[in-house]
Design a protein around this motif. Structure first.
Motif, mmCIF file in Angstrom:
data_model
loop_
_atom_site.group_PDB
_atom_site.id
_atom_site.type_symbol
_atom_site.label_atom_id
_atom_site.label_comp_id
_atom_site.label_asym_id
_atom_site.label_seq_id
_atom_site.Cartn_x
_atom_site.Cartn_y
_atom_site.Cartn_z
ATOM 1 N N GLN A 72 0.819 -1.213 0.000
ATOM 2 C CA GLN A 72 0.000 0.000 0.000
ATOM 3 C C GLN A 72 0.854 1.265 0.000
ATOM 4 O OE1 GLN A 72 -3.493 -0.230 -0.353
ATOM 5 N NE2 GLN A 72 -2.789 -2.300 -0.792
ATOM 6 N N GLN A 110 -11.145 -4.290 -5.094
ATOM 7 C CA GLN A 110 -11.594 -3.070 -4.424
ATOM 8 C C GLN A 110 -10.475 -2.461 -3.583
ATOM 9 O OE1 GLN A 110 -14.546 -1.306 -4.625
ATOM 10 N NE2 GLN A 110 -13.416 0.178 -3.388
ATOM 11 N N GLY A 111 -9.782 -3.300 -2.822
ATOM 12 C CA GLY A 111 -8.779 -2.786 -1.904
ATOM 13 C C GLY A 111 -7.479 -2.370 -2.556
ATOM 14 N N SER A 115 -9.513 1.422 -4.774
ATOM 15 C CA SER A 115 -9.385 2.353 -3.660
ATOM 16 C C SER A 115 -8.230 3.327 -3.836
ATOM 17 C CB SER A 115 -9.186 1.581 -2.350
ATOM 18 O OG SER A 115 -7.976 0.846 -2.370
ATOM 19 N N HIS A 116 -7.422 3.136 -4.878
ATOM 20 C CA HIS A 116 -6.307 4.044 -5.130
ATOM 21 C C HIS A 116 -6.666 5.008 -6.252
ATOM 22 C CE1 HIS A 116 -3.451 2.164 -2.421
ATOM 23 N NE2 HIS A 116 -3.978 1.009 -2.783
#
Length: 351
Positions: A72, A110-111, A115-116
């Motif tokens: 991340q 999604q993550g 989401s970015h």
């Protein structure tokens, strides 16, 4: 008349953002440097921060990055730099869960994608790295790729205009590679890799291949000359019909193309997702040889296709950005870096 709820509105905005990103990227001047990327491995306990790494890429004109998991901090650091194209990896250990439960794939997308910011320029998702037919993850690889693809398509079809789902393989899947025109997948690998090739062809995606002339050379130094592996041979070494090969890199890459053609697919790109030479720890692993290899492969892919694909410039990712002190078991695995962990260049390489 269509009504926009919150989800539809978000999808619409994301579609617009991805399309604008595509317009932006198509407007960039794609010089030879854009054909060269560098893999960013993080198996070390002395590496710089992710933001420092992204800055190092930009300061050295490196326009492509490969990472092996959806770290991340790296994705956040890339958020303002759409000039860096990204191969985003799905770790091998996650593949079974992604294959057996579509909701896991949806959550992964999604993550790690949605989401970015869309300005994180993810061009390829590599589901797995060097999975072989005998590996426990092999039976799950294609279903995982399909679930990731379906999750992307369900979330926002515009994403698929910019992003392709693929996997990265190595040359052990080739049962024959000499001469390059005889390239074919081995009998043991065929039932595993052919459905994957067909999936990629159906989706218009490339195959990623890790190509290491170094390992070919140390595996057969009697029959493979060092100059052939280092791009320093003064003339053709292997004549294969109409094609003359002056370096081993092209020969291995064209063996992959021949193997894919024998499956019945003629228009698939093969992207070299790793290639490199160690500077220490084993046979022919020296600073001089590594420096020679890296600079020569950069110069080669910037200006040439392979003999078989002479009109197509090669996309290649050098392995790797840093020496990684926790890799192994072979000592050479710790010495593939273009930079030392203090971010100083190991070689006078120009991108």
């Amino acid at each position: 008349m269509a009504f926009f709820n919150a989800r539809n509105s978000k999808n619409f905005l994301m579609a617009v953002a991805f399309l604008l990103l595509g317009i932006f990227m198509s407007g960039l001047e794609f010089t030879g440097a854009q054909s060269v990327g560098v893999c960013y491995g993080r198996i070390g306990d002395n590496l710089p921060s992710e933001q420092q790494v992204v800055d190092l890429y930009r300061n050295n004109g490196i326009g492509k990055m490969r990472i092996y998991d959806p770290n991340q901090a790296t994705l956040e650091a890339l958020g303002n730099f759409p000039d860096i194209e990204l191969i985003l990896g799905v770790p091998n250990e996650d593949i079974q869960a992604l294959a057996t439960d579509a909701s896991v794939a949806a959550n992964w997308v999604q993550g790690n994608i949605l989401s970015h910011p869309p300005m994180v320029n993810i061009r390829y998702i590599s589901v797995g790295n060097e999975i072989r037919p005998e590996d426990s993850a092999a039976q799950f690889l294609l279903p995982a790729m399909q679930n990731i693809y379906n999750a992307l398509a369900s979330a926002n079809s515009a994403i698929l205009l910019q992003l392709k789902v693929t996997t990265s393989v190595d040359a052990t899947l080739l049962g024959s590679s000499y001469p390059p025109s005889a390239g074919s997948f081995s009998d043991s690998a065929s039932s595993y890799i052919i459905p994957i090739i067909q999936f990629l062809a159906d989706k218009g995606a490339p195959l990623l291949a890790n190509i290491y002339p170094y390992f070919s050379y140390i595996g057969d130094p009697v029959n493979i000359d060092l100059s052939y592996a280092l791009f320093t041979s003064p003339g053709v070494v292997v004549q294969d019909g109409a094609y003359g090969y002056q370096n081993l890199f092209d020969a291995i890459l064209d063996a992959f193309y021949s193997a894919i053609e024998k499956v019945g697919v003629t228009n698939m790109e093969v992207i070299v997702s790793e290639t490199g030479w160690p500077s220490d720890g084993g046979t022919a692993a020296t600073i001089e040889n590594a420096s020679t290899y890296y600079q020569n492969v950069i110069n080669h892919v910037k200006n040439n296709g392979t003999p078989k694909k002479s009109g197509t410039l090669i996309q290649a990712y050098l392995f790797a950005m840093f020496d990684e002190d926790q890799k192994g078991p072979a000592e050479t695995e710790r010495h593939f870096g273009l930079f030392s962990p203090n971010m100083q260049p190991k070689y006078p390489i120009s991108f």
